[in-house]
Scaffold this motif. Sequence first.
Motif, PDB file in Angstrom:
ATOM      1  N   TYR A 353      -1.746 -37.503 -42.619  1.00 35.60           N
ATOM      2  CA  TYR A 353      -0.857 -36.991 -41.578  1.00 35.60           C
ATOM      3  C   TYR A 353       0.334 -37.937 -41.485  1.00 35.60           C
ATOM      4  N   VAL A 354       1.542 -37.405 -41.720  1.00 34.27           N
ATOM      5  CA  VAL A 354       2.737 -38.228 -41.834  1.00 34.27           C
ATOM      6  C   VAL A 354       3.774 -37.782 -40.813  1.00 34.27           C
ATOM      7  N   ASN A 355       4.263 -38.733 -40.038  1.00 29.35           N
ATOM      8  CA  ASN A 355       5.257 -38.489 -38.999  1.00 29.35           C
ATOM      9  C   ASN A 355       6.637 -38.894 -39.500  1.00 29.35           C
ATOM     10  N   ASP A 356       7.497 -37.901 -39.784  1.00 29.79           N
ATOM     11  CA  ASP A 356       8.894 -38.165 -40.137  1.00 29.79           C
ATOM     12  C   ASP A 356       9.795 -37.417 -39.163  1.00 29.79           C
ATOM     13  N   SER A 357       9.557 -37.626 -37.870  1.00 32.43           N
ATOM     14  CA  SER A 357      10.327 -36.936 -36.841  1.00 32.43           C
ATOM     15  C   SER A 357      11.809 -37.279 -36.902  1.00 32.43           C
ATOM     16  N   LYS A 358      12.151 -38.428 -37.508  1.00 34.21           N
ATOM     17  CA  LYS A 358      13.556 -38.826 -37.639  1.00 34.21           C
ATOM     18  C   LYS A 358      14.302 -37.940 -38.628  1.00 34.21           C
ATOM     19  N   VAL A 418       9.006 -19.378 -48.554  1.00 29.53           N
ATOM     20  CA  VAL A 418       7.991 -20.284 -48.018  1.00 29.53           C
ATOM     21  C   VAL A 418       7.095 -19.497 -47.064  1.00 29.53           C
ATOM     22  N   GLU A 419       5.791 -19.606 -47.258  1.00 32.51           N
ATOM     23  CA  GLU A 419       4.881 -18.979 -46.302  1.00 32.51           C
ATOM     24  C   GLU A 419       5.008 -19.710 -44.974  1.00 32.51           C
ATOM     25  N   THR A 420       5.201 -18.965 -43.892  1.00 38.70           N
ATOM     26  CA  THR A 420       5.419 -19.583 -42.582  1.00 38.70           C
ATOM     27  C   THR A 420       4.465 -19.017 -41.541  1.00 38.70           C
ATOM     28  N   GLU A 421       4.242 -19.814 -40.509  1.00 41.81           N
ATOM     29  CA  GLU A 421       3.506 -19.375 -39.334  1.00 41.81           C
ATOM     30  C   GLU A 421       4.257 -19.873 -38.111  1.00 41.81           C
ATOM     31  N   VAL A 422       4.606 -18.985 -37.209  1.00 38.91           N
ATOM     32  CA  VAL A 422       5.318 -19.353 -35.990  1.00 38.91           C
ATOM     33  C   VAL A 422       4.310 -19.912 -34.985  1.00 38.91           C
ATOM     34  N   CYS A 423       4.451 -21.192 -34.691  1.00 42.23           N
ATOM     35  CA  CYS A 423       3.517 -21.866 -33.775  1.00 42.23           C
ATOM     36  C   CYS A 423       4.159 -22.219 -32.438  1.00 42.23           C
ATOM     37  N   THR A 424       5.459 -22.403 -32.420  1.00 39.32           N
ATOM     38  CA  THR A 424       6.275 -22.719 -31.248  1.00 39.32           C
ATOM     39  C   THR A 424       6.067 -24.150 -30.741  1.00 39.32           C
ATOM     40  N   ASP A 425       4.822 -24.537 -30.428  1.00 35.75           N
ATOM     41  CA  ASP A 425       4.615 -25.871 -29.867  1.00 35.75           C
ATOM     42  C   ASP A 425       3.850 -26.765 -30.846  1.00 35.75           C
ATOM     43  N   MET A 426       3.954 -28.073 -30.626  1.00 37.19           N
ATOM     44  CA  MET A 426       3.372 -29.054 -31.538  1.00 37.19           C
ATOM     45  C   MET A 426       1.853 -28.963 -31.586  1.00 37.19           C
ATOM     46  N   ALA A 427       1.214 -28.770 -30.439  1.00 38.75           N
ATOM     47  CA  ALA A 427      -0.252 -28.733 -30.407  1.00 38.75           C
ATOM     48  C   ALA A 427      -0.787 -27.622 -31.303  1.00 38.75           C
ATOM     49  N   THR A 428      -0.170 -26.456 -31.228  1.00 36.05           N
ATOM     50  CA  THR A 428      -0.610 -25.332 -32.065  1.00 36.05           C
ATOM     51  C   THR A 428      -0.352 -25.621 -33.536  1.00 36.05           C
ATOM     52  N   ALA A 429       0.830 -26.168 -33.844  1.00 27.17           N
ATOM     53  CA  ALA A 429       1.174 -26.439 -35.242  1.00 27.17           C
ATOM     54  C   ALA A 429       0.216 -27.429 -35.874  1.00 27.17           C
ATOM     55  N   VAL A 430      -0.084 -28.518 -35.164  1.00 24.91           N
ATOM     56  CA  VAL A 430      -0.998 -29.523 -35.717  1.00 24.91           C
ATOM     57  C   VAL A 430      -2.399 -28.940 -35.887  1.00 24.91           C
ATOM     58  N   VAL A 466       1.804 -37.533 -33.088  1.00 23.32           N
ATOM     59  CA  VAL A 466       0.744 -38.534 -33.200  1.00 23.32           C
ATOM     60  C   VAL A 466      -0.364 -38.246 -32.181  1.00 23.32           C
ATOM     61  N   THR A 467       0.036 -37.886 -30.970  1.00 25.59           N
ATOM     62  CA  THR A 467      -0.952 -37.570 -29.932  1.00 25.59           C
ATOM     63  C   THR A 467      -1.819 -36.371 -30.319  1.00 25.59           C
ATOM     64  N   GLN A 468      -1.178 -35.334 -30.838  1.00 20.31           N
ATOM     65  CA  GLN A 468      -1.931 -34.119 -31.195  1.00 20.31           C
ATOM     66  C   GLN A 468      -2.858 -34.378 -32.391  1.00 20.31           C
ATOM     67  N   VAL A 469      -2.428 -35.197 -33.331  1.00 20.94           N
ATOM     68  CA  VAL A 469      -3.323 -35.577 -34.453  1.00 20.94           C
ATOM     69  C   VAL A 469      -4.529 -36.324 -33.901  1.00 20.94           C
ATOM     70  N   GLY A 470      -4.277 -37.212 -32.927  1.00 21.69           N
ATOM     71  CA  GLY A 470      -5.378 -37.963 -32.329  1.00 21.69           C
ATOM     72  C   GLY A 470      -6.350 -37.111 -31.561  1.00 21.69           C
ATOM     73  N   LYS A 471      -5.915 -35.913 -31.130  1.00 17.49           N
ATOM     74  CA  LYS A 471      -6.784 -35.026 -30.370  1.00 17.49           C
ATOM     75  C   LYS A 471      -7.597 -34.081 -31.252  1.00 17.49           C
ATOM     76  N   LEU A 472      -7.374 -34.122 -32.562  1.00 10.75           N
ATOM     77  CA  LEU A 472      -8.127 -33.226 -33.445  1.00 10.75           C
ATOM     78  C   LEU A 472      -9.628 -33.536 -33.335  1.00 10.75           C
ATOM     79  N   PRO A 473     -10.473 -32.522 -33.348  1.00  9.34           N
ATOM     80  CA  PRO A 473     -11.926 -32.752 -33.214  1.00  9.34           C
ATOM     81  C   PRO A 473     -12.474 -33.509 -34.410  1.00  9.34           C
ATOM     82  N   PRO A 474     -13.530 -34.260 -34.204  1.00  9.51           N
ATOM     83  CA  PRO A 474     -14.129 -35.013 -35.323  1.00  9.51           C
ATOM     84  C   PRO A 474     -14.592 -34.047 -36.429  1.00  9.51           C
ATOM     85  N   LEU A 475     -14.526 -34.542 -37.661  1.00 12.50           N
ATOM     86  CA  LEU A 475     -14.960 -33.718 -38.799  1.00 12.50           C
ATOM     87  C   LEU A 475     -16.481 -33.758 -38.931  1.00 12.50           C
TER      88      LEU A 475
END
Length: 475
Positions: A353-358, A418-430, A466-475
């Motif tokens: 998981y890579v954060n390049d928000s810049k 490009v195959e796309t999915e409209v998620c709108t918010d970060m939580a859904t996308a992650v 980063v927060t939403q990645v941290g909230k992903l359920p354990p594998l």
Amino acid sequence: MNMEVDAAVIPVKGVEGQKIAVLGLGRSGLSAARALRDGGAEPLCWDDNPAARDRAEAEGFAVADLTRAETMESVRSLIVSPGIPHLYPEPNPVIALALDLGVPVDNDIGLFFRSAADRGWGDYDVQPRIVAVTGSNGKSTTSALIHHVLESVGRDTQLAGNIGRGVLDIDPPGDGGVVVLELSSYQTDLARALTPDVAVFTNLTPDHLDRHGGLGGYFAAKRRLFAEGGPDRAVIGVDEAEGRYLANQLGEGPTDDRVIRISSGQKLTGPGWLVYARKGFLTEWRKGRQVGSIDLRAIPGLPGAHNHQNACAAYAACRALGLAPRVIESAFHTFAGLPHRSQIVAERGGVRYVNDSKATNVDAASKALRAFDRLRWICGGLEKEGGLEALLPATGSVIKAYVIGREAAAFAMTLRGVETEVCTDMATAVARAAAEAQPGETVLLAPAAASFDQYDSFEKRGEDFVTQVGKLPPL
């Protein structure tokens, strides 16, 4: 009410007894007011935000309405914060009044260089030096990397400007110290003094065009760093025509090693001082002889061709400061990278998981996409001028895009092929990207857009990722 505040540590020179106006009372504005006061000036402060004016008054500053002609006529000069337009798309009313009245307009960068130029910081065996970095993309990483290398070898160094501390908030540098400044086009465009010892131009791609009246004005703002003061050494990225033109203007001939040309992706030739990266290897040539080489592929903090360009720029600047190639290479290996810039934030189930928000513009996002294979791409936001057409050739490694932002559906429609999915918010996308990702793939946030439709800044957007990645359920 008078709140105790640490005094500015770089007092402005040559302003004693002068009344000087300060417009914009954010970090740089208040810092400038403190430094002016410490230099013996009388600052008159103004901000359209009443809360900002209250903060200035709490520090004991005089607040005066700078839109009034009688106030502006009483001041020697006007110091402006970088976010305030001074020319395009139209001047702020206070600046327009200053222009009409002939009041000189400057900013905190100009004050800093004016105060540094007299070398009044102390008695030194080796005078401090200033390295200033500008360009469209990579200037933060390049500046931080130069600073990291200098720290690694025990040099007295400080990082300031558009990154780190405000330029007037730094400590007086020690003997042989180096101040590394990241400077945006907003800062270089207005500063009345620009005299770095080493100046770095990373690259040029379209950005902030409304603020500079087009690409030519944007380049002219960057070029001022090199044209106004004449640095002892100039490190110039020559992958675009503007960089090649700038290098040509600064050099007296092909053997003039005051100009160090750098490139990522092409081999440079000739008798001059050259640093380039190809296929993951950085190479330095000087006077027709190879004098250094680094395998960048093994450096985790500098992934991808765009970071290899940053490495070339930082390497060249450090060489201009007299550091040896192997010393620089050793320091590169301990560079952790910057938050929100190709930042690896997690690895779970074989998925990175890579954060390049810049990556807020098309060029930065293109480089991020090319840095990784097999991508689940989170993108979208406030689309910038010029559209996304130039981004499409870089999407070959994208398995699927997960689009966020208030206009996510419209953004997704522009990603042809490009195959796309409209998620709108970060939580859904992650959550959706994580659910579909397979081992060996990368989930990459590289928005190719500004953040302001949903977030206060690109940093807040990256922190949400980063927060939403941290909230992903354990594998």
